[in-house]
Write a protein that holds these residues in place. Structure first.
Motif, PDB file in Angstrom:
ATOM      1  N   ASP A 119     -50.646  -8.688  22.484  1.00 54.49           N
ATOM      2  CA  ASP A 119     -49.998  -8.827  21.190  1.00 54.49           C
ATOM      3  C   ASP A 119     -48.640  -9.513  21.377  1.00 54.49           C
ATOM      4  O   ASP A 119     -48.285  -9.913  22.494  1.00 54.49           O
ATOM      5  CB  ASP A 119     -49.857  -7.472  20.501  1.00 54.49           C
ATOM      6  CG  ASP A 119     -48.914  -6.509  21.219  1.00 54.49           C
ATOM      7  OD1 ASP A 119     -48.376  -6.836  22.301  1.00 54.49           O
ATOM      8  OD2 ASP A 119     -48.721  -5.404  20.684  1.00 54.49           O
ATOM      9  N   ALA A 120     -47.875  -9.625  20.306  1.00 55.68           N
ATOM     10  CA  ALA A 120     -46.592 -10.334  20.347  1.00 55.68           C
ATOM     11  C   ALA A 120     -45.564  -9.686  21.256  1.00 55.68           C
ATOM     12  O   ALA A 120     -44.633 -10.352  21.709  1.00 55.68           O
ATOM     13  CB  ALA A 120     -46.021 -10.458  18.930  1.00 55.68           C
ATOM     14  N   ALA A 121     -45.721  -8.404  21.540  1.00 54.14           N
ATOM     15  CA  ALA A 121     -44.780  -7.707  22.422  1.00 54.14           C
ATOM     16  C   ALA A 121     -45.286  -7.649  23.859  1.00 54.14           C
ATOM     17  O   ALA A 121     -44.564  -7.225  24.750  1.00 54.14           O
ATOM     18  CB  ALA A 121     -44.529  -6.290  21.911  1.00 54.14           C
ATOM     19  N   GLY A 122     -46.526  -8.062  24.078  1.00 51.76           N
ATOM     20  CA  GLY A 122     -47.103  -7.988  25.416  1.00 51.76           C
ATOM     21  C   GLY A 122     -47.532  -6.594  25.806  1.00 51.76           C
ATOM     22  O   GLY A 122     -47.836  -6.332  26.967  1.00 51.76           O
ATOM     23  N   GLU A 123     -47.572  -5.677  24.845  1.00 53.70           N
ATOM     24  CA  GLU A 123     -47.875  -4.276  25.145  1.00 53.70           C
ATOM     25  C   GLU A 123     -49.328  -3.912  24.890  1.00 53.70           C
ATOM     26  O   GLU A 123     -49.942  -3.214  25.679  1.00 53.70           O
ATOM     27  CB  GLU A 123     -46.943  -3.368  24.346  1.00 53.70           C
ATOM     28  CG  GLU A 123     -45.492  -3.530  24.782  1.00 53.70           C
ATOM     29  CD  GLU A 123     -44.521  -2.821  23.866  1.00 53.70           C
ATOM     30  OE1 GLU A 123     -44.959  -2.169  22.892  1.00 53.70           O
ATOM     31  OE2 GLU A 123     -43.311  -2.933  24.114  1.00 53.70           O
ATOM     32  N   ASP A 124     -49.872  -4.336  23.759  1.00 57.36           N
ATOM     33  CA  ASP A 124     -51.275  -4.061  23.448  1.00 57.36           C
ATOM     34  C   ASP A 124     -52.093  -5.116  24.183  1.00 57.36           C
ATOM     35  O   ASP A 124     -52.046  -6.294  23.840  1.00 57.36           O
ATOM     36  CB  ASP A 124     -51.505  -4.133  21.938  1.00 57.36           C
ATOM     37  CG  ASP A 124     -52.856  -3.579  21.530  1.00 57.36           C
ATOM     38  OD1 ASP A 124     -53.656  -3.202  22.409  1.00 57.36           O
ATOM     39  OD2 ASP A 124     -53.126  -3.544  20.315  1.00 57.36           O
ATOM     40  N   ARG A 125     -52.811  -4.714  25.232  1.00 51.19           N
ATOM     41  CA  ARG A 125     -53.465  -5.671  26.121  1.00 51.19           C
ATOM     42  C   ARG A 125     -54.967  -5.445  26.210  1.00 51.19           C
ATOM     43  O   ARG A 125     -55.454  -4.327  26.206  1.00 51.19           O
ATOM     44  CB  ARG A 125     -52.895  -5.572  27.539  1.00 51.19           C
ATOM     45  CG  ARG A 125     -51.430  -5.899  27.630  1.00 51.19           C
ATOM     46  CD  ARG A 125     -50.929  -5.798  29.052  1.00 51.19           C
ATOM     47  NE  ARG A 125     -49.487  -6.005  29.095  1.00 51.19           N
ATOM     48  CZ  ARG A 125     -48.778  -5.960  30.203  1.00 51.19           C
ATOM     49  NH1 ARG A 125     -49.364  -5.721  31.363  1.00 51.19           N
ATOM     50  NH2 ARG A 125     -47.475  -6.153  30.164  1.00 51.19           N
TER      51      ARG A 125
END
Length: 141
Positions: A119-125
């Protein structure tokens, strides 16, 4: 910081340089070589939509110049709407054309390239491979 985190961080930094005044959807990609070198790219839109470039294509072109497609090991892709740096929108995956480009790089590298979709934060992968995303890819054969 793990290797995956380092690659996602490079994609996040690339996303900040995306040029997307039409869709306002910013995407960054980072390609890691078997030696740990990283090449990055971001989407670049154009008023003539057909002339736009996806982040994955941009990063693969940079990787081809930096270390060669035969050394591509994995790719991270991050994206989301402009102004969304907190994530939560779910991981994005490469479009069909980018999947084909990644498949060709994977064929050059002789591996099933790992893809970290974020996702845009790099957290939901979502961690996957190119064969999972494009099982019937066109090949050089």
């Amino acid at each position: 910081m793990s290797g995956a985190d380092r690659l996602v961080e490079a994609a996040l930094q690339a996303r900040q340089k995306a040029y997307a005044p039409y869709s306002n959807f910013l995407v960054g990609a980072a390609v890691e070589s078997v030696n740990g070198d990283i090449a990055v790219g971001a989407n670049m839109e154009n008023a003539c939509y057909r002339l736009g470039v996806c982040a994955e294509q941009s990063a693969l072109a940079a990787a081809a110049q930096a270390f060669g497609l035969g050394k591509v090991a994995r790719i991270a892709v991050v994206g989301g709407p402009r102004g969304d740096d907190t994530g939560g929108g779910g991981p994005i995956t490469p479009c069909g054309g980018c999947r084909q480009a990644i498949a060709e790089a994977a064929q050059q590298a002789g591996c099933d390239t790992e893809i970290l979709c974020c996702d845009a934060a790099g957290e939901d992968r979502l961690t996957t491979t190119i064969r999972q995303l494009l099982p019937a890819a066109f090949t050089l054969d």
